[in-house]
Structure formats: structure tokens, C-alpha cells
Write an enzyme that holds these catalytic residues in place. Structure first.
Site, PDB file in Angstrom:
ATOM      1  N   GLY A 146      79.319  33.420  24.316  1.00  0.00           N
ATOM      2  CA  GLY A 146      79.496  34.697  25.017  1.00  0.00           C
ATOM      3  C   GLY A 146      80.893  35.245  24.784  1.00  0.00           C
ATOM      4  O   GLY A 146      81.890  34.606  25.123  1.00  0.00           O
ATOM      5  N   LYS A 158      80.040  36.892  50.074  1.00  0.00           N
ATOM      6  CA  LYS A 158      79.470  37.633  48.950  1.00  0.00           C
ATOM      7  C   LYS A 158      78.466  38.621  49.529  1.00  0.00           C
ATOM      8  O   LYS A 158      77.965  38.424  50.649  1.00  0.00           O
ATOM      9  CB  LYS A 158      78.761  36.646  48.017  1.00  0.00           C
ATOM     10  CG  LYS A 158      78.635  37.111  46.606  1.00  0.00           C
ATOM     11  CD  LYS A 158      79.817  36.722  45.742  1.00  0.00           C
ATOM     12  CE  LYS A 158      79.624  37.187  44.312  1.00  0.00           C
ATOM     13  NZ  LYS A 158      80.649  36.725  43.406  1.00  0.00           N
ATOM     14  N   GLY A 196      82.199  38.328  25.861  1.00  0.00           N
ATOM     15  CA  GLY A 196      82.384  39.529  26.671  1.00  0.00           C
ATOM     16  C   GLY A 196      83.823  39.651  27.134  1.00  0.00           C
ATOM     17  O   GLY A 196      84.748  39.236  26.435  1.00  0.00           O
ATOM     18  N   VAL A 219      85.592  38.057  29.282  1.00  0.00           N
ATOM     19  CA  VAL A 219      86.370  36.816  29.374  1.00  0.00           C
ATOM     20  C   VAL A 219      86.318  36.031  28.058  1.00  0.00           C
ATOM     21  O   VAL A 219      87.366  35.609  27.541  1.00  0.00           O
ATOM     22  CB  VAL A 219      85.846  35.918  30.524  1.00  0.00           C
ATOM     23  CG1 VAL A 219      86.685  34.653  30.631  1.00  0.00           C
ATOM     24  CG2 VAL A 219      85.883  36.662  31.847  1.00  0.00           C
TER      25      VAL A 219
HETATM   26  P1  NAD Z   1      80.394  39.999  30.162  1.00  0.00           P
HETATM   27  O1  NAD Z   1      79.107  40.558  30.604  1.00  0.00           O
HETATM   28  O2  NAD Z   1      81.522  40.899  29.798  1.00  0.00           O
HETATM   29  O3  NAD Z   1      80.159  39.026  28.905  1.00  0.00           O
HETATM   30  C1  NAD Z   1      79.063  38.176  28.748  1.00  0.00           C
HETATM   31  C2  NAD Z   1      78.766  38.123  27.262  1.00  0.00           C
HETATM   32  O4  NAD Z   1      77.802  37.098  27.032  1.00  0.00           O
HETATM   33  C3  NAD Z   1      78.173  39.419  26.701  1.00  0.00           C
HETATM   34  O5  NAD Z   1      78.891  39.792  25.535  1.00  0.00           O
HETATM   35  C4  NAD Z   1      76.711  39.042  26.372  1.00  0.00           C
HETATM   36  O6  NAD Z   1      76.201  39.746  25.266  1.00  0.00           O
HETATM   37  C5  NAD Z   1      76.847  37.567  26.094  1.00  0.00           C
HETATM   38  N1  NAD Z   1      75.620  36.791  26.279  1.00  0.00           N
HETATM   39  C6  NAD Z   1      74.707  36.887  27.273  1.00  0.00           C
HETATM   40  N2  NAD Z   1      73.761  35.953  27.120  1.00  0.00           N
HETATM   41  C7  NAD Z   1      74.087  35.242  26.018  1.00  0.00           C
HETATM   42  C8  NAD Z   1      73.513  34.126  25.348  1.00  0.00           C
HETATM   43  N3  NAD Z   1      72.397  33.535  25.795  1.00  0.00           N
HETATM   44  N4  NAD Z   1      74.119  33.646  24.236  1.00  0.00           N
HETATM   45  C9  NAD Z   1      75.241  34.224  23.779  1.00  0.00           C
HETATM   46  N5  NAD Z   1      75.849  35.272  24.371  1.00  0.00           N
HETATM   47  C10 NAD Z   1      75.274  35.772  25.471  1.00  0.00           C
HETATM   48  O7  NAD Z   1      80.845  38.974  31.319  1.00  0.00           O
HETATM   49  P2  NAD Z   1      82.300  38.402  31.600  1.00  0.00           P
HETATM   50  O8  NAD Z   1      82.990  39.261  32.594  1.00  0.00           O
HETATM   51  O9  NAD Z   1      82.965  38.067  30.293  1.00  0.00           O
HETATM   52  O10 NAD Z   1      81.928  37.043  32.355  1.00  0.00           O
HETATM   53  C11 NAD Z   1      81.388  35.937  31.633  1.00  0.00           C
HETATM   54  C12 NAD Z   1      80.934  34.869  32.621  1.00  0.00           C
HETATM   55  O11 NAD Z   1      82.053  34.445  33.409  1.00  0.00           O
HETATM   56  C13 NAD Z   1      79.880  35.337  33.633  1.00  0.00           C
HETATM   57  O12 NAD Z   1      79.037  34.253  33.915  1.00  0.00           O
HETATM   58  C14 NAD Z   1      80.689  35.691  34.862  1.00  0.00           C
HETATM   59  O13 NAD Z   1      79.929  35.560  36.048  1.00  0.00           O
HETATM   60  C15 NAD Z   1      81.786  34.644  34.793  1.00  0.00           C
HETATM   61  N6  NAD Z   1      83.036  35.044  35.458  1.00  0.00           N
HETATM   62  C16 NAD Z   1      83.685  36.158  35.075  1.00  0.00           C
HETATM   63  C17 NAD Z   1      84.889  36.505  35.684  1.00  0.00           C
HETATM   64  C18 NAD Z   1      85.659  37.735  35.260  1.00  0.00           C
HETATM   65  O14 NAD Z   1      86.832  37.854  35.625  1.00  0.00           O
HETATM   66  N7  NAD Z   1      85.071  38.646  34.506  1.00  0.00           N
HETATM   67  C19 NAD Z   1      85.420  35.707  36.703  1.00  0.00           C
HETATM   68  C20 NAD Z   1      84.734  34.538  37.070  1.00  0.00           C
HETATM   69  C21 NAD Z   1      83.531  34.218  36.430  1.00  0.00           C
END
Ligand code: NAD
Length: 359
Positions: free
Chosen positions: A185, A80, A187, A189
């Protein structure tokens, strides 16, 4: 403090402190383990309070990548990188190119990819200076438009398969129909996962800090919106953390009213003691690095030499891996976290005789 004295140091093979005088880039690259293959892991950019905090973050994240790749059956190691600074203010093409030069200097022992604060377009800038950049190929979307690679659909699908597997172990039936799931959340995913769950017939409770986003999605999926602070106490079968890491601490672990915790968020537990607390309460925690590997499998295609069928096979296999971990944890009276780490380490030790590998 040297990396060797840092509490998060775990026998990492290489830690490179990068400083480019001309652009002002300050970054750290951590290569945790290359016994299975070259290390792959995203580059994160954020304003850390101090360089020691950045070092801790990159050491922990690199180690998690080793476990994630090992459990996903990839011939890749874990690494990383972090760039110190505010992505909104301090990100310049010169710094990104300089980062690419440092990655290139590692000769293929580390492949860089996107992460928080660093998008695919930024990795493309780094790729002007390095051959070792992953997830930057453009693909055609269903309408024929060229779009950036996006790991989120693969992550969401892998999490869905993992939830089915956890239901099978806990209830003897993988079906989502009628099951109650809370998604924290919505977002990239979380929104996709919620859609898969709704399609499969689950009853959903959802929340997001962005209230409007939650309301729109809930209406579309027939889900119920709850306030972010209330999501932990909704009585459900599955709690799916898909927001940030560190959301379940010793106190939250006591308030959860679910049988299974399974979601996309990296490091959702504040520490390993919380895994013990959950187990003591009869709550099955599916380790994040086992269930959320879909995205890295997708990104790894070039680095690991996988074709589309190989990628799909490994994403589907996430369910089998989760099932194996949970069954073994139940049989041996250990936490799923301990079993998942042991399985990953066993694969690394089996590869030990080959020594460090590069591309
Ligand atoms: P993202 O930033 O698109 O979505 C996160 C969402 O969570 C946002 O809509 C935000 O408003 C919301 N949020 C933040 N804090 C919050 C809270 N306290 N209560 C409710 N909602 C809250 O991120 P993502 O790409 O969807 O990833 C989500 C998680 O999965 C992260 O922890 C990321 O590290 C992990 N992850 C993502 C991927 C990927 O392919 N994108 C892969 C592995 C792990």
C-alpha cells in the site's frame, strides 16, 4: 442487540446512538475510556451492511484508540464515531452539523476528528456546532501555502522509528542499510514510509492496487514492484502493511517470509490467534496501535494541550515504546500484542483513582 451484549463491548463508558430527524443523520459515538483524559478519535462514514456491524466497528475502533493514546503517552482517552451511509451520496452539511451537535452534547468527553470517509473539511462543518473538533487547524506548508493538517507524515515517521527499533531488537542493529523491506500500500502513509526507508538505504519491494502509482513511486525510489497478491511471500526482513486492516489471517500468517511485521495499517491481523501463530513461526509482530500513533499525536495537540516540541518528542518516542514492548515480549515469552495491551492497561489502571475526566 444492546451494546452490553455485543461481543466487542469492553466496558465502554458511553455509547450514544444519534438520530437527527430533520437531516436524517444516523450515527453512533463510542467513548471507551476517559481515565487519562477526554476521548479522541476520528469519525468514519461508510455504508455498513447493518447497524450491528456499525456498532461492532465503533466499539473496536474506540478501544484501539484508548490503547493508542495510552501507549503514546497522551493524556487522552479513546473514542470513535461512525456515521451510517455512503459518503459519496449521503454526506450533507446538515448531517455533519447535526453530528457536531451530538458531539457538543457530550460536553468535551469526546473530541471528533477525520477518518475514512470524513475529511478535514467535513470536520470543519461539524465544528460549526461543536468546540470539540480536532485536527482542523490550517498550517503553512514549506512553500508558505495554507494547507489542511495532515496526520500522514507524522504517522509515517513514527512507523519508520518503530521499524528501526524492531530491527535493533531482532538483529541487534537498527540500521536500514541493506535490509529488505516489503511495503504493502503506497497511499498517504505507505509512500512516505517507502521514501524514508529508501533514503536510509533499504532494498524495497512495493505494491499497490493502483498499479500506475506503484510503478511511478518504484522508479523514483529504485524499488521493485510486485503484484498485490505476491507481496506476502517476498523474502524480506520486514513486511510493512500500509493498506487495509485484516490482511493477515491464519493462512497468510503461514506464507509470510519475513522476520518482522511492522506497518501503519490499523488491525492488520484478523484476530489475536494470528499473533500467536506469527510468534510460533519466529515472526515479530509490532502492534499497530503502538507503531502507528504518530498521526494521532499530531492531531491531539489541541486536545492534549501539547506544543510543537511536545508533539515531536512523542513521535520520536514511538521507537522507544516499540523497543520496550518487544524486549519485554521476548523476555517473558509473550506476544508483543499481549505485552502492548498490558502496558496500556497498566497506565489506565494507574490513572483509575482520578476517575473519568473531561476537558
Ligand atoms: P490511503 O488510503 O491513502 O492508502 C492506502 C493505499 O493502499 C492506497 O494507495 C490503496 O490503493 C492501497 N491498497 C488498498 N488495498 C490494497 C491491497 N490489497 N494491496 C495493495 N495495496 C492496496 O491510506 P493511508 O492514510 O496511507 O493509511 C494506510 C493505513 O494506515 C490504513 O489502514 C489506515 O487506517 C492506517 N493509518 C493511517 C494513519 C494516517 O495518518 N493516515 C494513521 C494511523 C493508521
Amino acid at each position: 442487540m444492546t451494546p452490553f451484549d455485543h461481543p466487542d463491548f469492553d466496558g465502554h463508558e458511553e455509547v450514544l446512538f444519534c438520530h437527527d430527524r430533520a437531516s436524517g443523520l444516523q450515527a453512533i459515538i463510542a467513548v471507551h475510556d476517559t481515565r487519562l483524559g477526554p476521548a479522541l478519535g476520528g469519525c468514519r462514514m461508510q455504508p455498513y451492511p447493518d447497524p450491528t456491524a456499525a456498532l461492532g466497528d465503533v466499539l473496536r475502533l474506540a478501544r484501539a484508540m484508548t490503547y493508542k493514546a495510552a501507549l503514546a503517552g497522551l493524556d487522552l482517552g479513546g473514542g470513535k464515531s461512525v456515521i451510517l451511509g455512503d459518503p459519496a451520496r449521503d454526506k450533507t452539511p446538515a448531517r455533519l452539523e447535526a453530528m457536531g451537535r451530538f458531539v457538543e452534547g457530550l460536553g468535551g468527553r469526546y473530541w471528533v476528528a477525520e477518518d475514512a470517509g470524513i475529511g478535514v473539511a467535513d470536520v470543519r462543518v461539524m465544528a460549526r456546532a461543536t468546540r470539540w473538533a480536532a485536527g482542523i487547524e490550517r498550517r503553512r506548508d514549506p512553500t508558505g501555502r495554507w494547507v489542511d493538517a495532515d496526520p500522514s507524515p507524522a504517522t509515517a515517521w513514527g512507523v519508520f522509528r518503530g521499524i528501526e527499533a524492531a530491527l535493533a531488537v531482532v538483529y541487534g542493529d537498527p540500521a536500514l542499510r541493506g535490509r529488505r523491506v516489503a511495503v504493502q500500500g503506497l497511499g498517504q502513509v505507505g509512500a512516505r514510509l517507502a521514501a524514508h526507508l529508501a533514503r536510509a538505504g533499504a532494498r524495497l519491494w512495493v505494491c499497490d492496487r493502483r498499479a500506475r502509482r506503484a510503478a511511478v513511486l518504484a522508479r523514483r525510489l529504485g524499488a521493485e514492484v510486485v503484484a498485490p497478491e505476491a507481496i506476502f511471500t517476498v523474502p524480506v526482513d520486514v513486511f510493512a502493511p500500509c493498506a487495509l486492516g485484516g490482511v493477515i489471517d491464519a493462512r497468510t500468517a503461514e506464507t509470510l517470509r519475513c522476520r518482522i511485521v511492522a506497518g501503519a495499517a490499523n488491525n492488520p491481523l484478523t484476530d489475536a490467534d494470528v499473533a500467536e501463530r506469527l510468534a510460533a513461526r519466529g515472526i515479530v509482530f509490532v502492534p499497530d496501535f503502538a507503531i502507528n500513533a504518530g498521526g494521532i499525536v499530531n492531531i491531539a495537540a489541541a486536545a492534549a494541550g501539547l506544543d510543537a516540541a511536545g508533539v515531536q518528542r512523542r513521535i520520536e518516542a514511538i521507537g522507544d515504546t516499540v523497543r520496550r514492548i518487544l524486549e519485554r515480549a521476548a523476555a517473558e515469552g509473550r506476544t508483543p500484542l499481549a505485552v502492548a495491551e498490558a502496558l496500556a492497561r497498566a497506565r489506565l489502571e494507574a490513572a483509575q483513582r482520578n476517575g473519568p475526566r473531561t476537558s
